[in-house]
Design an enzyme around this catalytic site. Structure first.
Site, PDB file in Angstrom:
ATOM      1  N   GLU A  68     -21.911 -53.173  12.899  1.00 11.34           N
ATOM      2  CA  GLU A  68     -22.151 -52.756  11.525  1.00 11.34           C
ATOM      3  C   GLU A  68     -21.558 -53.760  10.549  1.00 11.34           C
ATOM      4  OE1 GLU A  68     -18.284 -49.780  11.126  1.00 11.34           O
ATOM      5  OE2 GLU A  68     -20.223 -48.952  11.761  1.00 11.34           O
ATOM      6  N   GLY A 193     -25.618 -62.172  22.333  1.00 16.79           N
ATOM      7  CA  GLY A 193     -24.420 -61.930  23.117  1.00 16.79           C
ATOM      8  C   GLY A 193     -23.321 -61.244  22.329  1.00 16.79           C
ATOM      9  N   ASP A 260     -20.445 -67.944   5.522  1.00 18.20           N
ATOM     10  CA  ASP A 260     -19.792 -66.720   6.034  1.00 18.20           C
ATOM     11  C   ASP A 260     -19.638 -66.805   7.553  1.00 18.20           C
ATOM     12  OD1 ASP A 260     -18.546 -64.278   5.662  1.00 18.20           O
ATOM     13  OD2 ASP A 260     -20.397 -63.119   5.867  1.00 18.20           O
ATOM     14  N   HIS A 262     -17.538 -66.451   9.869  1.00 20.51           N
ATOM     15  CA  HIS A 262     -16.364 -65.878  10.540  1.00 20.51           C
ATOM     16  C   HIS A 262     -16.693 -65.606  12.003  1.00 20.51           C
ATOM     17  CE1 HIS A 262     -18.252 -61.910  10.358  1.00 20.51           C
ATOM     18  NE2 HIS A 262     -18.510 -62.134   9.069  1.00 20.51           N
TER      19      HIS A 262
END
Length: 421
Positions: A68, A193, A260, A262
């Site tokens: 999510e 994955g 972004d 991360h």
């Protein structure tokens, strides 16, 4: 950058939107129409009107909820060939004070369209970059299809949402409150994955339990006591190399910034099929192609919600104007957002390749500080020192191409030593 408008196509879309307005009624559809610009989402999806969830997902079998984000839910499906898919659902287009998503206004039609177009561009770069100088898009997620759906949230997906919430304590609101007229972007992707945060970096087992010799890579003997450490650090190097070389190629060809990246947006899939495999990355006319051993793992870069790229005469990006991006605390990720704002001075449409370097520095930080990697032995110590030194060097580069050029020189052109020199 502007593109000539296809007025016939635009008029067709506007006609469809007028039908949507009559169907939806009131300001909801009017808000959607007011936000539509020259590239309409329905046209991008090759649709003339929203479809049902059943129509969009009829050929797939639901497995479970995968994850999510603030504005989306992601579910795992399989297709008729039993390949796993990641299906991302994003409610969009409602007035800012209606049907909030996890406490925030729904994303706009424009924002959804930009993300879809960037996802398609990067998928095309991946699929058509298998030969010649474009052979470098291997690690960008493959787009299967994209749909605009309308209706109540499907009960099957709510049941999968409940199972996830019970197992992992979801931070999102249960998406059961949206009205029948709610619109959703449904983005179907190949499943890449496990995200790097949760991926266990460890040697890949084979039927014969054979370990790849790494004496050439690290200059050490691969006895049983150190073989697992050697292979673990070889996998770390492969994850970094795949990520960096793909990102450098996209930056060079498409002026791409992820913005972004991360460790939740770097997926890793391990398997024996990747153990002895290599992938070729074209690194520019001066460097040519580099053969990179996968060492048992394939990387996939996902989620272009905040990304920026250029394709032909088109520019795609989303503004990062929400102040909440820059007020977060407790993770280096939030520092990167603030660093990006300082670098760009809020000009999110312009090209600032330094942002990609910032995220590579972030990934190095996470690998060194937050992953349970081996400490004991000469290989582990040398590898940690090498990565720490590489992280220090990143600040001196102007863009990803400069990074690759210098690092290749430092490694002597040996891909097994790249970024570990």
């Amino acid at each position: 950058m502007r593109r000539k408008v296809n007025h016939q196509k635009l008029e067709h879309v506007c006609m469809c939107l007028r039908k949507m307005q009559r169907s939806f009624g009131g300001s909801y559809a009017q808000d959607i129409m007011s936000e539509m610009k020259h590239e309409e989402l329905l046209s991008v999806c090759n649709q003339t009107k929203p479809v049902t969830f059943e129509a969009a997902l009829r050929n797939y079998t639901l497995e479970r909820k995968l994850g999510e984000a603030t504005f989306s839910e992601v579910f795992s499906f399989t297709n008729e060939s039993n390949f796993r898919l990641a299906v991302k659902l994003m409610p969009f287009g409602a007035p800012k004070d209606k049907y909030l998503v996890n406490g925030s206004p729904q994303i706009s039609v424009h924002e959804v369209t930009q993300e879809v177009l960037i996802t398609k561009t990067m998928s095309d770069f991946r699929n058509h970059g298998s030969t010649g100088e474009d052979a470098a898009g291997f690690n960008f997620v493959e787009l299967v299809s994209v749909h605009v759906c309308q209706g109540f949230y499907p009960q099957e997906l709510l049941a999968a949402w409940d199972d996830y919430a019970q197992d992992k304590d979801s931070e999102n609101d249960r998406p059961d409150y949206f009205p029948k007229k709610q619109l959703y972007a449904v983005i179907v992707l190949m499943n890449g994955g496990t995200d790097l945060e949760h991926f266990k970096i460890k040697p890949v087992a084979t039927a014969a339990n054979v370990l790849t010799p790494l004496k050439k890579s690290f200059g050490v003997n691969t006895k049983a006591s150190s073989a697992a450490t050697n292979k673990t650090w070889a996998m770390v190097r492969s994850i970094l190399t795949q990520t960096i070389l793909s990102l450098a190629a996209a930056e060079r060809k498409l002026k791409f910034e992820h913005r972004d990246l991360h460790w939740g947006n770097v997926l890793c899939m391990a398997g024996p099929q990747y153990l002895y495999a290599k992938t070729s990355y074209f690194c520019g006319e001066d460097l040519g192609s580099i053969q990179v051993p996968l060492e048992g793992v394939k990387v996939t870069i996902i989620d272009y919600t905040l990304s920026r790229c250029e394709h032909g005469d088109r520019l795609y990006f989303n503004k990062m104007d929400d102040e909440s991006f820059f007020t977060g605390e407790g993770d280096y990720q939030f520092d990167i957002y603030r660093m990006m704002r300082e670098e760009t001075d809020g000009a999110w449409d312009a090209f600032f390749p330094k942002t990609n370097l910032m995220w590579i520095g972030y990934l190095l930080y996470k690998l060194l500080k937050a992953k349970s990697l081996p400490h004991a032995g000469s290989v582990a110590k040398q590898s940690r020192l090498a990565l720490a030194a590489f992280r220090e060097r990143i600040n001196g580069y102007s863009d990803m191409s400069a990074l690759v050029r210098v690092e290749v020189a430092l490694s002597g052109g040996d891909a097994t030593k790249l970024f570990f020199s």
